[in-house]
Scaffold this active site. Structure first.
Site, mmCIF file in Angstrom:
data_model
loop_
_atom_site.group_PDB
_atom_site.id
_atom_site.type_symbol
_atom_site.label_atom_id
_atom_site.label_comp_id
_atom_site.label_asym_id
_atom_site.label_seq_id
_atom_site.Cartn_x
_atom_site.Cartn_y
_atom_site.Cartn_z
ATOM 1 N N ARG A 86 22.676 6.797 32.662
ATOM 2 C CA ARG A 86 22.948 7.640 31.500
ATOM 3 C C ARG A 86 21.715 7.868 30.630
ATOM 4 N NH1 ARG A 86 27.670 8.432 29.234
ATOM 5 N NH2 ARG A 86 26.579 8.250 27.271
ATOM 6 N N LYS A 121 14.898 -3.323 29.203
ATOM 7 C CA LYS A 121 15.309 -2.046 29.820
ATOM 8 C C LYS A 121 15.537 -0.976 28.758
ATOM 9 C CE LYS A 121 19.836 -1.384 31.110
ATOM 10 N NZ LYS A 121 20.310 -0.094 30.573
ATOM 11 N N ASN A 122 16.277 -1.338 27.718
ATOM 12 C CA ASN A 122 16.660 -0.322 26.740
ATOM 13 C C ASN A 122 15.507 0.084 25.821
ATOM 14 O OD1 ASN A 122 19.199 -0.248 27.796
ATOM 15 N ND2 ASN A 122 20.074 -1.693 26.325
ATOM 16 N N ASP A 170 26.530 -5.427 24.370
ATOM 17 C CA ASP A 170 25.975 -5.809 25.672
ATOM 18 C C ASP A 170 26.081 -7.310 25.962
ATOM 19 O OD1 ASP A 170 25.348 -3.281 26.452
ATOM 20 O OD2 ASP A 170 23.198 -3.424 26.080
ATOM 21 N N ARG A 211 31.866 7.997 27.310
ATOM 22 C CA ARG A 211 30.720 7.720 26.438
ATOM 23 C C ARG A 211 30.165 9.078 26.012
ATOM 24 N NH1 ARG A 211 27.189 2.961 29.075
ATOM 25 N NH2 ARG A 211 26.045 3.174 27.120
ATOM 26 N N CYS A 219 31.778 6.225 31.939
ATOM 27 C CA CYS A 219 31.304 5.007 32.568
ATOM 28 C C CYS A 219 32.489 4.404 33.286
ATOM 29 C CB CYS A 219 30.887 4.046 31.468
ATOM 30 S SG CYS A 219 29.203 3.553 31.566
ATOM 31 N N ARG A 279 20.341 -2.839 38.050
ATOM 32 C CA ARG A 279 19.982 -1.809 37.075
ATOM 33 C C ARG A 279 19.360 -2.446 35.836
ATOM 34 N NH1 ARG A 279 24.415 0.687 34.653
ATOM 35 N NH2 ARG A 279 22.702 1.383 33.367
HETATM 36 C C1 UD1 Z 1 25.058 1.355 23.338
HETATM 37 C C2 UD1 Z 1 24.705 0.207 22.424
HETATM 38 C C3 UD1 Z 1 23.374 -0.310 22.869
HETATM 39 C C4 UD1 Z 1 23.506 -0.709 24.328
HETATM 40 C C5 UD1 Z 1 23.991 0.472 25.189
HETATM 41 C C6 UD1 Z 1 24.271 0.092 26.632
HETATM 42 C C7 UD1 Z 1 25.316 -0.042 20.088
HETATM 43 C C8 UD1 Z 1 25.338 0.581 18.753
HETATM 44 N N1 UD1 Z 1 24.719 0.663 21.066
HETATM 45 O O1 UD1 Z 1 24.062 2.341 23.206
HETATM 46 O O2 UD1 Z 1 22.964 -1.383 22.080
HETATM 47 O O3 UD1 Z 1 22.310 -1.169 24.823
HETATM 48 O O4 UD1 Z 1 25.191 0.936 24.655
HETATM 49 O O5 UD1 Z 1 25.382 -0.697 26.775
HETATM 50 O O6 UD1 Z 1 25.788 -1.140 20.281
HETATM 51 N N2 UD1 Z 1 28.988 7.847 20.265
HETATM 52 C C9 UD1 Z 1 29.615 9.035 19.997
HETATM 53 N N3 UD1 Z 1 28.919 10.199 20.230
HETATM 54 C C10 UD1 Z 1 27.642 10.217 20.702
HETATM 55 C C11 UD1 Z 1 27.016 8.974 20.971
HETATM 56 C C12 UD1 Z 1 27.721 7.807 20.750
HETATM 57 O O7 UD1 Z 1 30.759 9.074 19.594
HETATM 58 O O8 UD1 Z 1 27.060 11.282 20.884
HETATM 59 C C13 UD1 Z 1 29.706 6.579 20.022
HETATM 60 C C14 UD1 Z 1 29.942 5.787 21.298
HETATM 61 O O9 UD1 Z 1 31.124 6.176 21.955
HETATM 62 C C15 UD1 Z 1 30.000 4.379 20.757
HETATM 63 C C16 UD1 Z 1 29.018 4.385 19.599
HETATM 64 O O10 UD1 Z 1 28.880 5.743 19.243
HETATM 65 O O11 UD1 Z 1 31.277 4.064 20.277
HETATM 66 C C17 UD1 Z 1 27.653 3.797 19.895
HETATM 67 O O12 UD1 Z 1 27.112 4.532 20.972
HETATM 68 P P1 UD1 Z 1 25.579 4.550 21.291
HETATM 69 O O13 UD1 Z 1 24.842 3.592 20.433
HETATM 70 O O14 UD1 Z 1 25.090 5.935 21.387
HETATM 71 O O15 UD1 Z 1 25.615 4.083 22.732
HETATM 72 P P2 UD1 Z 1 24.400 3.835 23.587
HETATM 73 O O16 UD1 Z 1 23.218 4.632 23.187
HETATM 74 O O17 UD1 Z 1 24.893 3.961 24.969
#
Ligand code: UD1
Length: 421
Positions: A92, A22-23, A304, A121, A116, A396
């Protein structure tokens, strides 16, 4: 609403085919906006999120057909550069269209995703990155509105190696004028697969798979075909299903290379694991040893898999500590697992899990995708019946999970929830 009903106690045995990730497919679908033409994506998982992204591309102007795990995407009529709230609130990953839209068409408007079920997030890094590339970004009525004549290369150092921000900034940078440097970039396999896809389209990217990406912007890209990599989280979930049930299962169409941290930890707990280039075999006879995990960016233990690991630890032969450093609030499954008899104490982002002899079935409610997976796993070992409601979350991100588990011998079915009014 659908629910899943599991009767615990069956030993899982047999072979399961792992679906595409998915990702990985979601950012690649967004990347198709970067060039006109016809794209054939193969090994695409049949998931709600993929259908949501297909609807989003359709609303932007692409023609999307999805059959037999293949997505045929024809771009060339993009006219509506918006991702509305109704789509973004259910997925998202919709934010991935922002980078390609502003880069290619000079305008993108995407609803702010909001939180979430398990906490905030933020997307500040996506926004700051686009601003560095020269976009004018404003928040208007709950939407991120980004505008630019042509983006210009820049040096961007991410505070956190965010998966989403790396993907978005990368997709914006490939068509920007000049050189972009992304430092502290995410290295997750799904991001590497996006980098490889963009390169195939004609993007100039150095440092693929590393935390330092150097991108030389090009004028145009071209449509290409791609096979989606396998889902490491689905693989990890099935490995735990095999282990907790004392089972003997083989995963096929998987990529063990992406699962080293999970496989190593599982071995530490006593699981017998063999692996080949595209298969993994897990056998479990022993007691489960308690093993601590702390989530981290790739190649660390994935956030995850945190909820699923907690189920494994809930029947381990002792106590373990599970810490989530990526998303500190991601523990909505704890209260539900406790309803099944797990002994878990949560202090902020640290859970102490004391292994118990057995779990017992009860009605539980899933709150998000990976929490749902953990509840199904718990149901596989709980005595009696576990009813898991709100399973739309699982659809999902897991393709036909109940059918795959049933083929391995689980007593599991899906039916309609009885609503009491
Ligand atoms: C994250 C996971 C990804 C997983 C997805 C869904 C990690 C590094 N990433 O990706 O493997 O598939 O969730 O569960 O494990 N953050 C900020 N500002 C931003 C973006 C992120 O502060 O603009 C912080 C988030 O709060 C978090 C960290 O960075 O603590 C990692 O976030 P990010 O990798 O962006 O999250 P996803 O892309 O959702």
């Amino acid at each position: 609403m659908d629910r899943i009903v599991v009767t615990g106690g069956k030993r899982l045995q047999g072979t399961v085919h792992i679906s595409g990730a998915k990702n990985a497919v979601l950012p690649i679908m967004a990347a198709t906006l970067l060039a006109d033409g016809t794209y054939n994506l193969d090994n695409v998982p049949v998931l709600k999120d993929v259908k949501t992204m297909a609807s989003l591309l359709d609303s932007i102007g692409s023609d999307v057909q999805f059959e037999n795990h293949s997505l045929l995407i024809k771009t060339g009529s993009s006219h509506n550069f918006e991702a509305p709230y109704d789509l973004v609130k259910t997925m998202r990953a919709s934010i991935y269209v922002l980078g390609p839209l502003v880069s290619r068409f000079g305008y993108g408007k995407v609803s702010l995703p909001g939180g979430c079920a398990w906490g905030p997030r933020p997307v500040n890094l996506h926004i700051e990155g686009l601003k560095k590339l020269g976009a004018k970004v404003e928040i208007q009525n709950g939407y991120i509105v980004a505008k630019a004549k042509r983006l210009k290369g820049a040096k961007i150092t991410l505070d956190i190696p965010s998966v989403g921000a790396t993907g978005n900034i990368l997709m914006a940078a490939v068509l920007a004028k000049g050189t972009t440097l992304i430092e502290n970039a995410a290295k997750e396999p799904e991001i590497t697969s996006l980098e490889m896809f963009l390169k195939k389209m004609g993007a100039e990217i150095n440092g693929i798979g590393t935390e330092r990406l150097e991108i030389e912007g090009v004028e145009t890209l071209e449509a290409v075909d791609e096979a989606i990599i396998s889902d490491r989280i689905e693989s990890g979930t099935f490995l735990i299903a095999g282990h907790i049930t004392g089972g003997d299962i083989r995963l096929e169409k998987t990529q063990p290379l992406f699962l080293s941290s999970i496989i190593n930890k599982l071995r530490d707990t006593g699981a017998e694991i063999e692996e080949g280039p595209d298969w993994i075999h897990i056998k479990s006879n022993e007691q489960i040893h308690p093993i601590d995990v702390t989530t981290a960016v790739y190649p660390g233990f994935p956030t995850d898999m945190q909820a699923q690991w907690m189920v494994l630890m809930s029947i381990a032969n002792g106590s373990s500590i599970i810490t989530d450093n990526i998303f500190e609030d991601r523990f909505t499954h704890v209260a539900e697992l406790k309803r099944l008899g797990a002994n878990i104490t949560l202090d902020h982002n640290v859970a102490v899990v004391k292994g118990v002899q057995y779990l017992s079935g009860a009605p539980v409610m899933s709150t998000d995708l990976r929490a749902s997976a953990s509840l199904i796993l718990a149901g596989l070992i709980a005595k009696g019946k576990t009813h898991i409601s709100r399973v739309y979350h699982i659809d999902r991100g897991y393709e036909r999970i109940e059918e795959k588990l049933k083929l391995l011998g689980a007593e599991i079915y899906r039916d309609q929830e009885q609503l009491i009014v």
